[in-house]
Design a protein around this motif. Sequence first.
Motif, mmCIF file in Angstrom:
data_model
loop_
_atom_site.group_PDB
_atom_site.id
_atom_site.type_symbol
_atom_site.label_atom_id
_atom_site.label_comp_id
_atom_site.label_asym_id
_atom_site.label_seq_id
_atom_site.Cartn_x
_atom_site.Cartn_y
_atom_site.Cartn_z
ATOM 1 N N GLY A 208 0.827 -1.199 0.000
ATOM 2 C CA GLY A 208 0.000 0.000 0.000
ATOM 3 C C GLY A 208 0.860 1.246 0.000
ATOM 4 N N SER A 209 1.872 1.276 0.881
ATOM 5 C CA SER A 209 2.748 2.450 0.948
ATOM 6 C C SER A 209 3.632 2.559 -0.295
ATOM 7 C CB SER A 209 3.613 2.401 2.211
ATOM 8 O OG SER A 209 4.470 1.280 2.215
ATOM 9 N N TYR A 210 3.989 1.421 -0.896
ATOM 10 C CA TYR A 210 4.787 1.464 -2.136
ATOM 11 C C TYR A 210 4.031 2.221 -3.225
ATOM 12 C CZ TYR A 210 7.548 -0.158 -6.153
ATOM 13 O OH TYR A 210 8.320 -0.219 -7.286
ATOM 14 N N GLU A 211 2.737 1.970 -3.331
ATOM 15 C CA GLU A 211 1.921 2.670 -4.318
ATOM 16 C C GLU A 211 1.819 4.156 -3.973
ATOM 17 O OE1 GLU A 211 -0.775 3.467 -7.519
ATOM 18 O OE2 GLU A 211 0.845 2.032 -7.142
ATOM 19 N N VAL A 212 1.640 4.473 -2.692
ATOM 20 C CA VAL A 212 1.551 5.879 -2.268
ATOM 21 C C VAL A 212 2.844 6.620 -2.587
ATOM 22 C CG1 VAL A 212 1.383 7.415 -0.266
ATOM 23 C CG2 VAL A 212 -0.159 5.456 -0.459
ATOM 24 N N PHE A 213 3.972 6.039 -2.229
ATOM 25 C CA PHE A 213 5.263 6.689 -2.496
ATOM 26 C C PHE A 213 5.516 6.820 -3.997
ATOM 27 C CE2 PHE A 213 6.577 5.043 1.843
ATOM 28 C CZ PHE A 213 6.624 6.301 2.429
ATOM 29 N N THR A 214 5.196 5.775 -4.741
ATOM 30 C CA THR A 214 5.427 5.810 -6.193
ATOM 31 C C THR A 214 4.649 6.942 -6.846
ATOM 32 O OG1 THR A 214 5.842 3.418 -6.306
ATOM 33 C CG2 THR A 214 5.187 4.513 -8.348
ATOM 34 N N GLN A 215 3.373 7.049 -6.521
ATOM 35 C CA GLN A 215 2.548 8.091 -7.126
ATOM 36 C C GLN A 215 2.987 9.481 -6.673
ATOM 37 O OE1 GLN A 215 0.551 7.457 -9.612
ATOM 38 N NE2 GLN A 215 1.017 5.272 -9.341
ATOM 39 N N ALA A 216 3.417 9.603 -5.420
ATOM 40 C CA ALA A 216 3.882 10.901 -4.912
ATOM 41 C C ALA A 216 5.146 11.351 -5.635
ATOM 42 C CB ALA A 216 4.124 10.812 -3.405
ATOM 43 N N PHE A 217 6.075 10.428 -5.844
ATOM 44 C CA PHE A 217 7.315 10.768 -6.548
ATOM 45 C C PHE A 217 7.033 11.134 -8.008
ATOM 46 C CE2 PHE A 217 9.707 8.108 -3.282
ATOM 47 C CZ PHE A 217 10.295 9.210 -2.685
ATOM 48 N N LYS A 218 6.105 10.414 -8.629
ATOM 49 C CA LYS A 218 5.769 10.719 -10.024
ATOM 50 C C LYS A 218 5.135 12.104 -10.151
ATOM 51 C CE LYS A 218 5.184 6.024 -11.841
ATOM 52 N NZ LYS A 218 4.218 5.034 -12.408
ATOM 53 N N LYS A 219 4.329 12.465 -9.156
ATOM 54 C CA LYS A 219 3.596 13.731 -9.213
ATOM 55 C C LYS A 219 4.441 14.924 -8.823
ATOM 56 C CE LYS A 219 -0.689 15.871 -7.535
ATOM 57 N NZ LYS A 219 -1.904 15.682 -6.693
ATOM 58 N N HIS A 220 5.324 14.750 -7.842
ATOM 59 C CA HIS A 220 6.004 15.895 -7.255
ATOM 60 C C HIS A 220 7.503 15.974 -7.544
ATOM 61 C CE1 HIS A 220 2.360 16.876 -5.075
ATOM 62 N NE2 HIS A 220 2.306 15.649 -4.580
ATOM 63 N N THR A 221 8.051 15.016 -8.282
ATOM 64 C CA THR A 221 9.482 15.055 -8.577
ATOM 65 C C THR A 221 9.722 14.799 -10.060
ATOM 66 O OG1 THR A 221 10.008 12.684 -8.312
ATOM 67 C CG2 THR A 221 9.862 14.012 -6.304
ATOM 68 N N GLN A 222 10.964 14.977 -10.450
ATOM 69 C CA GLN A 222 11.379 14.685 -11.825
ATOM 70 C C GLN A 222 12.265 13.444 -11.874
ATOM 71 O OE1 GLN A 222 10.247 16.457 -14.489
ATOM 72 N NE2 GLN A 222 8.992 17.565 -12.997
ATOM 73 N N LEU A 223 12.167 12.606 -10.865
ATOM 74 C CA LEU A 223 12.993 11.403 -10.797
ATOM 75 C C LEU A 223 12.683 10.452 -11.939
ATOM 76 C CD1 LEU A 223 12.799 10.606 -6.955
ATOM 77 C CD2 LEU A 223 14.785 11.471 -8.196
#
Length: 313
Positions: A208-223
């Motif tokens: 569950g947290s893996y999905e939360v972190f993944t979507q957050a990084f996609k939305k808020h970073t350029q990684l």
Amino acid sequence: MSTGIIGKTPTRPTSGNEHEVSKVQKECKNQLPGYAGFIAGIFSGVAKLAVGHPFDTIKVRLQTAEAGRFNGAFDCVRKTISNEGFRALYKGASPPLVGWMVMDSVMLGSLHNYRRCVKDYMYPHESKLTLTGHCIAGMLAGWTVSFVAAPIENIKARLQIQYDAKTKLYTGPIDCAAKLVQQNGIAGLYKGLFSTMIFRSNFVFWWGSYEVFTQAFKKHTQLSNPAINFWAGGLSASVFWITAYPSDVVKQYIMTDSVTSPKYQSWWSACKAVYQTKGWGGYWRGFTPSFIRSFPANAAALAAFEAVLRTFH
């Protein structure tokens, strides 16, 4: 004369059904084969073992050692290397070498397919799998891999607590497995299965947290995607160990218990024994090396897993 086969097809309105068919065909084309997750999981297991096994050895020793043997994680590392050499940190690594490859293949392969099944049957009208769906798939994958993990972790734990010739009961993983079966049949190998399933139920929090972190990084970073997989993998594994650690301690008590004359007749009796012998702090004994290990080992493992999955595209 007909012009639908050779030459230019006459222009005509496209029906809604054909749009749906085209959409389904596109989704099927982009969907990974069911076996992809199992293959990618093998590479995840290799990466996890190489980075994480020394931390795991220290964790198990701290969890199961009698009071006063070690003054903490660093003292355990120092004494282990001083008394037994650096290779002692990789004691019990043979089962995980094969075991992590098999376990991660089953865990991540089943996770990949559970996600597809949950999406298709529980959320067919959603554009992508929901957070709840990721949690459900994670828990199901945890229960599934428990049937592979229990005997592997059982053997690993028993080898890891052999400190010297006096405590040495097994010459290696094959000898350990043979003696466990000889003493108590196949149930000897599967000692701790229920506790393993309780422990791995916490995959709800991991995936569950893996999905939360993944979507957050996609939305808020350029990684880049590999960087997102690395950071999301490490952070979500840290969340998992915070929630799951007490149940892991209970699992180790059961797995290192005598097969022929067990102290603990149930998961609950082992759970109470931790408190009775070591207090509330007993449920967190050895947490530091486990928590430190969780980030690099699982970040590397999930980066490897996602990288292999991308090759299937």
